[in-house]
Write a protein that holds these residues in place. Structure first.
Motif, PDB file in Angstrom:
ATOM      1  N   ASP A 244     -30.994   5.338  -4.787  1.00  0.00           N
ATOM      2  CA  ASP A 244     -30.570   5.038  -6.003  1.00  0.00           C
ATOM      3  C   ASP A 244     -31.566   4.360  -6.900  1.00  0.00           C
ATOM      4  OD1 ASP A 244     -29.076   2.589  -7.672  1.00  0.00           O
ATOM      5  OD2 ASP A 244     -27.527   4.199  -7.166  1.00  0.00           O
ATOM      6  N   PHE A 245     -31.589   4.916  -8.073  1.00  0.00           N
ATOM      7  CA  PHE A 245     -32.600   4.611  -9.044  1.00  0.00           C
ATOM      8  C   PHE A 245     -32.628   3.018  -9.207  1.00  0.00           C
ATOM      9  CE2 PHE A 245     -33.820   3.306 -13.563  1.00  0.00           C
ATOM     10  CZ  PHE A 245     -34.942   3.889 -13.544  1.00  0.00           C
ATOM     11  N   ALA A 246     -31.364   2.362  -9.619  1.00  0.00           N
ATOM     12  CA  ALA A 246     -31.237   1.308 -10.016  1.00  0.00           C
ATOM     13  C   ALA A 246     -31.511   0.138  -8.830  1.00  0.00           C
ATOM     14  CB  ALA A 246     -29.855   0.852 -10.524  1.00  0.00           C
ATOM     15  N   LEU A 247     -30.899   0.657  -7.536  1.00  0.00           N
ATOM     16  CA  LEU A 247     -31.221  -0.268  -6.493  1.00  0.00           C
ATOM     17  C   LEU A 247     -32.841  -0.606  -6.211  1.00  0.00           C
ATOM     18  CD1 LEU A 247     -28.511   0.638  -4.110  1.00  0.00           C
ATOM     19  CD2 LEU A 247     -28.779  -1.201  -5.224  1.00  0.00           C
ATOM     20  N   LEU A 248     -33.442   0.885  -6.368  1.00  0.00           N
ATOM     21  CA  LEU A 248     -35.061   0.716  -6.075  1.00  0.00           C
ATOM     22  C   LEU A 248     -35.801  -0.016  -7.213  1.00  0.00           C
ATOM     23  CD1 LEU A 248     -37.442   1.694  -4.567  1.00  0.00           C
ATOM     24  CD2 LEU A 248     -37.477   3.510  -5.554  1.00  0.00           C
ATOM     25  N   ARG A 249     -35.601  -0.022  -8.394  1.00  0.00           N
ATOM     26  CA  ARG A 249     -35.865  -0.521  -9.555  1.00  0.00           C
ATOM     27  C   ARG A 249     -35.926  -2.071  -9.528  1.00  0.00           C
ATOM     28  NH1 ARG A 249     -33.377   0.322 -15.205  1.00  0.00           N
ATOM     29  NH2 ARG A 249     -31.762  -0.603 -14.149  1.00  0.00           N
ATOM     30  N   GLU A 250     -34.488  -2.482  -8.942  1.00  0.00           N
ATOM     31  CA  GLU A 250     -34.364  -3.922  -8.651  1.00  0.00           C
ATOM     32  C   GLU A 250     -35.323  -4.440  -7.757  1.00  0.00           C
ATOM     33  OE1 GLU A 250     -32.403  -7.624 -10.048  1.00  0.00           O
ATOM     34  OE2 GLU A 250     -32.800  -5.702 -11.037  1.00  0.00           O
ATOM     35  N   ALA A 251     -35.357  -3.683  -6.560  1.00  0.00           N
ATOM     36  CA  ALA A 251     -35.964  -4.140  -5.291  1.00  0.00           C
ATOM     37  C   ALA A 251     -37.497  -4.258  -5.684  1.00  0.00           C
ATOM     38  CB  ALA A 251     -35.852  -3.288  -4.143  1.00  0.00           C
ATOM     39  N   VAL A 252     -38.110  -3.301  -6.375  1.00  0.00           N
ATOM     40  CA  VAL A 252     -39.499  -3.433  -6.813  1.00  0.00           C
ATOM     41  C   VAL A 252     -39.788  -4.425  -7.761  1.00  0.00           C
ATOM     42  CG1 VAL A 252     -41.302  -2.259  -8.263  1.00  0.00           C
ATOM     43  CG2 VAL A 252     -39.974  -1.153  -6.334  1.00  0.00           C
ATOM     44  N   VAL A 260     -46.024  -4.353  -2.461  1.00  0.00           N
ATOM     45  CA  VAL A 260     -44.892  -3.891  -1.937  1.00  0.00           C
ATOM     46  C   VAL A 260     -45.198  -2.342  -1.252  1.00  0.00           C
ATOM     47  CG1 VAL A 260     -42.797  -2.762  -2.866  1.00  0.00           C
ATOM     48  CG2 VAL A 260     -43.766  -4.965  -4.101  1.00  0.00           C
ATOM     49  N   VAL A 261     -44.542  -2.293  -0.252  1.00  0.00           N
ATOM     50  CA  VAL A 261     -44.906  -0.831   0.447  1.00  0.00           C
ATOM     51  C   VAL A 261     -43.493   0.016   0.430  1.00  0.00           C
ATOM     52  CG1 VAL A 261     -45.711   0.199   2.623  1.00  0.00           C
ATOM     53  CG2 VAL A 261     -46.942  -1.858   1.657  1.00  0.00           C
ATOM     54  N   THR A 262     -43.580   1.099   0.028  1.00  0.00           N
ATOM     55  CA  THR A 262     -42.446   1.790  -0.027  1.00  0.00           C
ATOM     56  C   THR A 262     -42.536   2.956   1.298  1.00  0.00           C
ATOM     57  OG1 THR A 262     -42.992   3.314  -1.808  1.00  0.00           O
ATOM     58  CG2 THR A 262     -41.657   1.232  -2.183  1.00  0.00           C
ATOM     59  N   THR A 263     -41.710   3.556   1.703  1.00  0.00           N
ATOM     60  CA  THR A 263     -41.514   4.821   2.525  1.00  0.00           C
ATOM     61  C   THR A 263     -40.731   5.812   1.988  1.00  0.00           C
ATOM     62  OG1 THR A 263     -39.901   4.290   4.154  1.00  0.00           O
ATOM     63  CG2 THR A 263     -41.840   3.134   4.555  1.00  0.00           C
ATOM     64  N   GLY A 264     -41.207   6.854   1.667  1.00  0.00           N
ATOM     65  CA  GLY A 264     -40.450   8.187   1.095  1.00  0.00           C
ATOM     66  C   GLY A 264     -40.449   8.104  -0.277  1.00  0.00           C
ATOM     67  N   SER A 265     -39.871   8.891  -1.100  1.00  0.00           N
ATOM     68  CA  SER A 265     -39.473   9.061  -2.455  1.00  0.00           C
ATOM     69  C   SER A 265     -40.781   9.384  -3.311  1.00  0.00           C
ATOM     70  CB  SER A 265     -38.961   7.841  -3.161  1.00  0.00           C
ATOM     71  OG  SER A 265     -38.341   7.885  -4.272  1.00  0.00           O
ATOM     72  N   THR A 266     -42.043   9.602  -2.686  1.00  0.00           N
ATOM     73  CA  THR A 266     -43.133   9.922  -3.480  1.00  0.00           C
ATOM     74  C   THR A 266     -43.334  11.409  -3.760  1.00  0.00           C
ATOM     75  OG1 THR A 266     -44.236  10.345  -1.298  1.00  0.00           O
ATOM     76  CG2 THR A 266     -44.450   8.150  -2.047  1.00  0.00           C
ATOM     77  N   ASP A 272     -35.876  11.578  -5.381  1.00  0.00           N
ATOM     78  CA  ASP A 272     -37.035  10.871  -5.241  1.00  0.00           C
ATOM     79  C   ASP A 272     -37.433   9.966  -6.559  1.00  0.00           C
ATOM     80  OD1 ASP A 272     -37.472  11.677  -2.568  1.00  0.00           O
ATOM     81  OD2 ASP A 272     -38.875  13.259  -3.376  1.00  0.00           O
ATOM     82  N   PHE A 273     -37.042   8.817  -6.417  1.00  0.00           N
ATOM     83  CA  PHE A 273     -36.910   7.919  -7.889  1.00  0.00           C
ATOM     84  C   PHE A 273     -38.101   6.975  -7.954  1.00  0.00           C
ATOM     85  CE2 PHE A 273     -32.299   8.196  -6.517  1.00  0.00           C
ATOM     86  CZ  PHE A 273     -31.941   9.135  -7.644  1.00  0.00           C
ATOM     87  N   LEU A 274     -38.995   6.939  -6.983  1.00  0.00           N
ATOM     88  CA  LEU A 274     -40.272   6.124  -7.255  1.00  0.00           C
ATOM     89  C   LEU A 274     -41.108   6.311  -8.370  1.00  0.00           C
ATOM     90  CD1 LEU A 274     -41.499   3.828  -5.923  1.00  0.00           C
ATOM     91  CD2 LEU A 274     -43.012   5.394  -4.611  1.00  0.00           C
ATOM     92  N   HIS A 275     -41.446   7.462  -8.729  1.00  0.00           N
ATOM     93  CA  HIS A 275     -42.211   7.639 -10.087  1.00  0.00           C
ATOM     94  C   HIS A 275     -41.499   7.330 -11.284  1.00  0.00           C
ATOM     95  CE1 HIS A 275     -44.780  10.446  -7.517  1.00  0.00           C
ATOM     96  NE2 HIS A 275     -45.730   9.979  -8.358  1.00  0.00           N
ATOM     97  N   ASP A 276     -40.134   7.357 -11.273  1.00  0.00           N
ATOM     98  CA  ASP A 276     -39.079   7.049 -12.393  1.00  0.00           C
ATOM     99  C   ASP A 276     -39.286   5.554 -12.529  1.00  0.00           C
ATOM    100  OD1 ASP A 276     -38.738   9.798 -12.844  1.00  0.00           O
ATOM    101  OD2 ASP A 276     -36.654   9.690 -12.061  1.00  0.00           O
ATOM    102  N   VAL A 277     -38.860   4.901 -11.376  1.00  0.00           N
ATOM    103  CA  VAL A 277     -38.910   3.292 -11.380  1.00  0.00           C
ATOM    104  C   VAL A 277     -40.429   2.895 -11.860  1.00  0.00           C
ATOM    105  CG1 VAL A 277     -39.094   1.639  -9.843  1.00  0.00           C
ATOM    106  CG2 VAL A 277     -37.378   3.196  -9.771  1.00  0.00           C
ATOM    107  N   LEU A 278     -41.565   3.225 -11.223  1.00  0.00           N
ATOM    108  CA  LEU A 278     -42.656   2.857 -11.697  1.00  0.00           C
ATOM    109  C   LEU A 278     -43.135   3.088 -13.261  1.00  0.00           C
ATOM    110  CD1 LEU A 278     -44.887   4.091  -8.674  1.00  0.00           C
ATOM    111  CD2 LEU A 278     -44.184   1.820  -9.241  1.00  0.00           C
ATOM    112  N   ARG A 279     -42.472   4.106 -13.740  1.00  0.00           N
ATOM    113  CA  ARG A 279     -42.628   4.377 -15.182  1.00  0.00           C
ATOM    114  C   ARG A 279     -41.761   3.369 -15.994  1.00  0.00           C
ATOM    115  NH1 ARG A 279     -41.192  10.171 -16.845  1.00  0.00           N
ATOM    116  NH2 ARG A 279     -39.199   9.556 -16.033  1.00  0.00           N
TER     117      ARG A 279
END
Length: 417
Positions: A244-252, A260-266, A272-279
Motif C-alpha cells: 500500500d503506497f500510503a502505508l509505506l510512505r508513512e512508515a518511511v 531504513v532498510v526495505t525488502t521488496g518493491s524495488t 512496487d511503490f518504493l520509487h513512488d514513495v521516495l519521489r
C-alpha cells in the motif's frame, strides 16, 4: 493506488538516462555506498559491557604497564642465584602483597601470576624441581641453574602505560574487551552504532507455519536483524508493511532510524511503490539498480533529514532472499561499517576451485565455501534460494563472462562466519 510507473521512469527520477546509462557496476555501487555514508557517526562513551560491536573512536591506550610487575609465568619456585637453593619462607600466591626479598642461594614457592620476589633471578618449574631436607634442586643433575629470567614475565613485557594498543576504527570484539580491561580501562570511546529499522514489504508473506494459500514464509524478517547487528548496526525494530503506497510512505516518513532498510518493491511491478514513495518524499537516489546477479534491482537513497538534523538513508533490497543478501553485501554492509567508524578489511582474493559461468554483462555473487583449494562454488544459487547461502562461508565475486578454475576472485565473508 497502483504504481503506474515503469523502470525507465524511476531512472529518470534518479537523474540517470535509462537508454544511455547502464546500471552501476558492482564496484561502483559499493563505492557509492561508502561516499553516501560520509564521516562516521559521533563518538560516545560506553562501558566495556556495552561496547561490543562498536568501533573505537580513539586509540585504546594502556593505563598501566602489562604486566604491572614481574610475574611468574609458571607454578614453581622463585630462585635467587645458582643452586642448590635453601628454602626461604612461605609460598607466594597470585594477588598477594609484595613478598620479602630473596637472598642469593634461596628459593620460595610461587604460583602462576604471582609477583616475583625482589632478588629472584628465575623460576624453576614444579615438574623440574625436587626438595630434600629443605634444599631445592633441579631433577636433572646436568640441567644446572635456569637462565636468568626463565619463566618470568617482566614488567611491561606486553606494553607500557600510555602506549597506544589499538588504532581508531578497530571493532570491539571479546578479545578487545579483555585487553581493555587488562590495561585498566572501564570505559571506551567508540562511534555510535547506526540505528536501523527493517521494513518487510509484501501482502504475500506469512510470519509462521508452512506456505499456504499462495502465500510464502517471510525469510528476511528472521535473517536480516542478526545480520545487521553483526555489521555493527543497532536494529530498532522490524515492521511488516502491506502493499500500500500510503502505508509505506508513512512508515518511511516516520522512521527514526539512521538507515531504513526495505525488502521488496524495488522493481516495477504493479504494487512496487518504493520509487513512488521516495519521489513523493523528495529523496535523492544515489544508486538505482546495479549490474549484479542476483540482486540487480537494489537501491540506495538519501532521505530528508530527521527532525534533529540527522542524515537519513534508505537501502532498498530485493524481495528474493539471496538477491536481498547480495544487496546487503553490496550496499548495506559498506554503508553501515563506514557510518559506525569501522576500518575496512583488506580485500580477500581466492582461486576458484572450479570454473563458473557468468552473466554476459553483470557481476555474479555466488555462495561459496572457503577451503584449502580456494573458493568452492555451491549449488542452490538462484535469487529466491537460501540453501546455498546457509552452507556458505561467503560470496565469490565472479566477473562478467565467468571465470575458469584457478582464477583468483574476490571473496566476501558473511557476517558471523
Amino acid at each position: 493506488m497502483s504504481r503506474g510507473i515503469d523502470t525507465n521512469m524511476s531512472r529518470r527520477y534518479s537523474g540517470r538516462c535509462p537508454d544511455l546509462c547502464p546500471d552501476l557496476g558492482w564496484e561502483e555501487a559499493r563505492a557509492a555506498a561508502l561516499r553516501s555514508a560520509g564521516e562516521p557517526l559521533p563518538a560516545v562513551t560506553r562501558t566495556l559491557s556495552d561496547a561490543p560491536g562498536h568501533a573505537l573512536a580513539a586509540p585504546l591506550g594502556a593505563l598501566c604497564d602489562l604486566p604491572p610487575f614481574d610475574t611468574s609465568a609458571m607454578d614453581g619456585w622463585a630462585v635467587a642465584g645458582t643452586g642448590p637453593w635453601r628454602l626461604d619462607g612461605d609460598g607466594v600466591l597470585a594477588g598477594a602483597v609484595r613478598a620479602a626479598p630473596l637472598g642469593p642461594g634461596t628459593a620460595r614457592p610461587v604460583a602462576t601470576g604471582a609477583r616475583i620476589p625482589a632478588g629472584a633471578t628465575a623460576v624453576l618449574r614444579t615438574e623440574h624441581a625436587e626438595v630434600h631436607e629443605g634444599v631445592l634442586r633441579h631433577r636433572d643433575p646436568d640441567a644446572g641453574t635456569p637462565p636468568a629470567g626463565r619463566d618470568i614475565r617482566p614488567r611491561g613485557q606486553e606494553c607500557r602505560a600510555g602506549e597506544a594498543l589499538l588504532p581508531v576504527g578497530t571493532t570491539v570484539t571479546p578479545a578487545v574487551l579483555g585487553l581493555a580491561a587488562a590495561a585498566g580501562r572501564d570505559h571506551l570511546s567508540v562511534h555510535r552504532r547506526p540505528s536501523v529499522e527493517l521494513l518487510v514489504l509484501g501482502d504475500e508473506l506469512l510470519d509462521h507455519g508452512v506456505p499456504r494459500g499462495g502465500r510464502v514464509r517471510d525469510a528476511l524478517g528472521p535473517l536480516l536483524p542478526p545480520w545487521l547487528d553483526l555489521c555493527g548496526a543497532a536494529t530498532t525494530g522490524v515492521r511488516r508493511v502491506g502493499d500500500d503506497f500510503a502505508l509505506l510512505r508513512e512508515a518511511v516518513r516516520r522512521s527514526p532510524a539512521d538507515v531504513v532498510v526495505t525488502t521488496g518493491s524495488t522493481a516495477a511491478g504493479p504494487v512496487d511503490f518504493l520509487h513512488d514513495v521516495l519521489r513523493d518524499e523528495g529523496a535523492v537516489l544515489t544508486v538505482d539498480s546495479v549490474a549484479v546477479r542476483p540482486g540487480h534491482p537494489m537501491l540506495l537513497a538519501e532521505l530528508p533529514p530527521a527532525a534533529d538534523g540527522r542524515a537519513r538513508r534508505l537501502v532498498g533490497l530485493p524481495g528474493n532472499p539471496l538477491a536481498a543478501a547480495a544487496g546487503a553485501v553490496t550496499l548495506l554492509h559498506p554503508l553501515l561499517r563506514r557510518l559506525g567508524g569501522h576500518t575496512g578489511p583488506n580485500p580477500l582474493h581466492l582461486p576458484l576451485a572450479a570454473g563458473v559461468s557468468g552473466h554476459p554483462h553483470d557481476t555474479r555473487l555466488l555462495p561459496a565455501l572457503r577451503t584449502d583449494e580456494g573458493a568452492v562454488p555451491l549449488p542452490f544459487d538462484g535469487p529466491a534460494m537460501l540453501r546455498g547461502l546457509a552452507l556458505a562461508d561467503g560470496l565469490a565475486v565472479v566477473p562478467p563472462g565467468g571465470a575458469p578454475a584457478g582464477a583468483r576472485v574476490r571473496f566476501l565473508g558473511l557476517p558471523g562466519r
